[in-house]
Each structure stands twice: as structure tokens, then as C-alpha cells.
Design an enzyme around this catalytic site. Structure first.
Site, short mmCIF file in Angstrom:
data_model
loop_
_atom_site.label_atom_id
_atom_site.label_comp_id
_atom_site.label_asym_id
_atom_site.label_seq_id
_atom_site.Cartn_x
_atom_site.Cartn_y
_atom_site.Cartn_z
N HIS A 85 0.83 -1.21 0.00
CA HIS A 85 0.00 0.00 0.00
C HIS A 85 0.86 1.26 0.00
O HIS A 85 1.85 1.35 0.74
CB HIS A 85 -0.90 0.00 1.24
CG HIS A 85 -1.70 1.25 1.43
ND1 HIS A 85 -2.62 1.69 0.50
CD2 HIS A 85 -1.72 2.18 2.43
CE1 HIS A 85 -3.17 2.82 0.93
NE2 HIS A 85 -2.64 3.14 2.09
N SER A 86 0.49 2.24 -0.84
CA SER A 86 1.09 3.58 -0.80
C SER A 86 2.62 3.53 -0.91
O SER A 86 3.16 3.07 -1.91
CB SER A 86 0.61 4.30 0.47
OG SER A 86 0.90 5.67 0.41
#
Length: 370
Positions: free
Chosen positions: A246-247
Site C-alpha cells: 500500500h502507498s
């Protein structure tokens, strides 16, 4: 008029805060049943923020406990060869993470205050454990026969209090006239008094001065990903390794790929990114990496389009599809079912692409035996 700030002294348990997670995994006040209130004291933003951060630290420990008790993961200390006295971090692994011959899932969260097992602190506190933690991913992965490794990329250093060093002035020598020395002492005492008074007014509760001691070979998310790859993932028996990143975790994965391209290509079957902030140009990912990412990665991005709708990309890397939410921190949770489907399809595609080769090979062996 400036209000006096209450002491920055907060409970160190959820019970102390009078909060608990209900059966739906939502944080609620024990007495009122209300969700968490950030503005507990009006006009005291700093105090409210410190209270929120103190609660966040308790949440981090609570999630670590859930990983061990609820998900049956083991906490593994790193560096693996750390001495007794040096700073250490840790990751979490399922019992079969290194021995599972088929599948291994690796989870990497984004940057900031989150730690192993979390996607977003804000979601855990304001929504629920399912959307804010990696626990649904871990439980489903285990149910589907994956080994699991949970990275802890933001645990890069430990904080210790700065030792107070008394610096002696070079002029403070015994051959200086006593009168001059006294006058200087008086001036420095006055200066210190004024400074202390100003500090007390500006920052009524000065916090302790801390220094950071970095963890060897794990001083950044990128270093941490490479370290866990070298010492754990690369050593695992799994034929198919899958990443969910994620991210900033996506950026850490791309960096890992740049540093260990051949190894990653031979071991990793598919990568699910959720609103990844990687950039193949800035990170200088070569053509062969970009081509591999186009074939083996998918980025579920924040978008108001329905889940899995194709989203145009400015960069020539992996396909981008909608995560079914325009909230960055929710992208992992909202794309959860699609990610598992993506991994299953990638496994099946890999198996079917291997089958003809295996058939040809076995046919050739039979022919040679004759």
C-alpha cells in the site's frame, strides 16, 4: 486568554482511556458507546493531538497482540544476528512462511505512524479493525493455504533520551580574573533565566529531548524490504510469492525490484499495489522492470469509478484499476476481494503456461528411454 494546558500524561491502556473494541471491531467508549472524540478539550489542539497519539501507540500494541493471538503469527526479531545491546525491530510470520512449498503472501503498509499489521491508524480508530488492519488479508491468506510475512517498514530506529552534556567554555580557565569570571556567570545565568521563562510560556510542557538510534540494515522502508527479502523471502520454499503493498509500500517494492531484479522475477508471481506512490521514472526502474510490472502487477487506485474499472495511467508501468473508493487509506480494504481473485488467476496462468513445457519434457524423456 491562553488556557493552561493540562499535563501531557495519558493512560497506557485502552481501559484507561475508557475505550474498547466491540464485536464489530469498532472502537467505542465503554460508558457512552460513542465513537472516539478527537476534540476532547476545546481550544487545546496540541493536547488533543498528543492524546490521539498516545491512543495510537496503544492501538499499535493491540494490533501486534492480535497478530500473535488471533492470527497465530510469530514475532521475529531483526537483524537476525543482532547483539544483546543493539537496536532491534521485528516482523511477523506464519508458522509455515518459510516451509510452505506453494504460496507465500507478503504484506507491506505505507509510510507514517502505522506499524506491522496496520493499513491506517485513522481507520482503526474511527471506522473499524477490518478496514484499518491487515488482519482480514492474513486470515483469508491462511485459509487459502498461503504462508504469510508481515513487514514492519516504519520501525527504523529506537528513541532514547539525549544525554545531558555539559560543555565547558574554553575561556573558563583558572588564569581568568575571578571578577571577570563572576560577571560572565551572572550574564549567562540571566540569559538562561530569560530563555527558560520564554520557553515555559511558549511551550509550557517541554518534552524530553530524544535521540534516534537507527536499526542496522533496516534504517528506512526500502532497506527493510531488501533485508526481509534477503533473509526470509528469498530463503522461503514457496514456488509462488505474492506481494500486497500500500502507498509507500509500493515504492519500497519497486526499489527492491531494482536492487534484486533477477531474484524477484524468478520468485514473485504477482504484485497487488493499492494507491502506490512509486514512480518508475524517479526511481529509475529499467525497461525490463517496467515490462515485468506491466505483466505481473496491478495498482488499485483511489477513484470514484466502480471497483476494478480500468483507470488511465500517465506512466508506462503496471495497469491501474479503481479500488472502488476515492479515499486513499481505504484502497486496500475496498480492493480486498479483487486482490485475492487476481492472485488466484495469476497462479492458474503460471501453472497453465508451465504445463505444455512440462508435457513436452516428460514426452521427450519417455522417448529417450525407449
Amino acid at each position: 486568554m491562553k488556557k493552561d494546558e493540562p499535563p501531557l500524561d495519558f493512560p497506557d491502556t485502552l481501559e484507561g482511556f475508557e475505550y474498547a473494541f466491540n464485536e464489530k471491531g469498532q472502537l467505542r467508549h465503554i460508558k457512552t458507546g460513542e465513537p472516539f472524540v478527537f476534540n476532547y478539550r476545546e481550544d487545546l489542539h496540541r493536547w488533543n493531538q498528543k492524546r490521539y497519539e498516545a491512543l495510537g501507540e496503544i492501538i499499535t500494541k493491540y494490533v501486534y497482540e492480535l497478530l500473535e493471538k488471533d492470527c497465530n503469527l510469530k514475532k521475529i526479531s531483526i537483524p537476525v544476528d543482532a547483539t544483546e545491546s543493539e537496536p532491534k525491530s521485528f516482523i511477523f510470520m506464519s508458522e509455515d512462511a518459510l516451509t510452505n512449498p506453494q504460496k507465500l503472501m507478503v504484506l507491506i503498509h505505507g509510510s507514517g505512524v502505522v506499524r506491522a499489521g496496520q493499513w491506517a491508524r485513522r481507520l482503526i480508530i474511527n471506522e473499524d479493525l477490518d478496514s484499518g488492519t491487515q488482519i482480514p488479508f492474513i486470515k483469508r491468506a491462511v485459509d487459502e493455504g498461503y504462508g504469510v510475512i508481515v513487514l514492519n517498514p516504519n520501525e527504523n530506529y529506537i528513541e532514547v533520551e539525549k544525554p545531558k552534556i555539559h560543555v565547558q567554555s574554553s575561556l573558563d580557565s583558572s588564569d581568568e580574573p575571578a571578577e571577570k569570571r563572576e560577571r560572565k556567570d551572572k550574564v549567562s545565568k540571566e540569559t538562561k533565566k530569560r530563555r527558560d521563562f520564554y520557553e515555559k510560556y511558549r511551550n509550557p510542557q517541554r518534552e524530553k529531548e530524544m535521540m534516534q538510534l537507527y536499526i542496522r540494515e533496516n534504517g528506512s522502508p526500502e532497506e527493510h524490504a531488501i533485508y526481509v527479502w534477503d533473509h526470509f523471502i528469498a530463503q522461503s520454499a514457496a514456488e509462488n510469492v505474492f506481494f500486497v503493498a500500500h502507498s509507500y509500500g509500493g515504492l519500497a517494492f519497486v526499489e527492491l525490484m531494482i536492487q534484486r531484479e533477477a531474484d524477484v522475477k524468478s520468485k514473485v508471481t504477482a504484485v497487488a499495489l493499492t494507491d502506490s506512490v512509486h514512480n518508475v521514472w524517479h526511481q529509475e526502474a529499467g525497461k525490463t522492470i517496467r515490462e515485468w510490472m506491466r505483466e505481473n502487477c496491478c495498482n488499485w487506485v483511489s477513484s470514484s469509478e466502480p471497483l476494478d474499472t480500468s483507470v488511465e495511467s500517465m506512466l508506462p508501468d503496471c495497469p491501474r484499476v479503481s479500488a472502488g473508493t476515492d479515499r486513499h487509506e481505504l484502497t486496500s480494504w475496498k480492493s480486498f476481494p479483487s486482490i485475492f481473485k487476481f492472485f488466484t488467476e495469476a497462479s492458474e496462468a503460471k501453472t497453465s503456461s508451465l504445463k505444455p513445457a512440462l508435457t513436452r519434457r516428460s514426452h521427450r524423456i519417455k522417448h529417450e528411454e525407449l
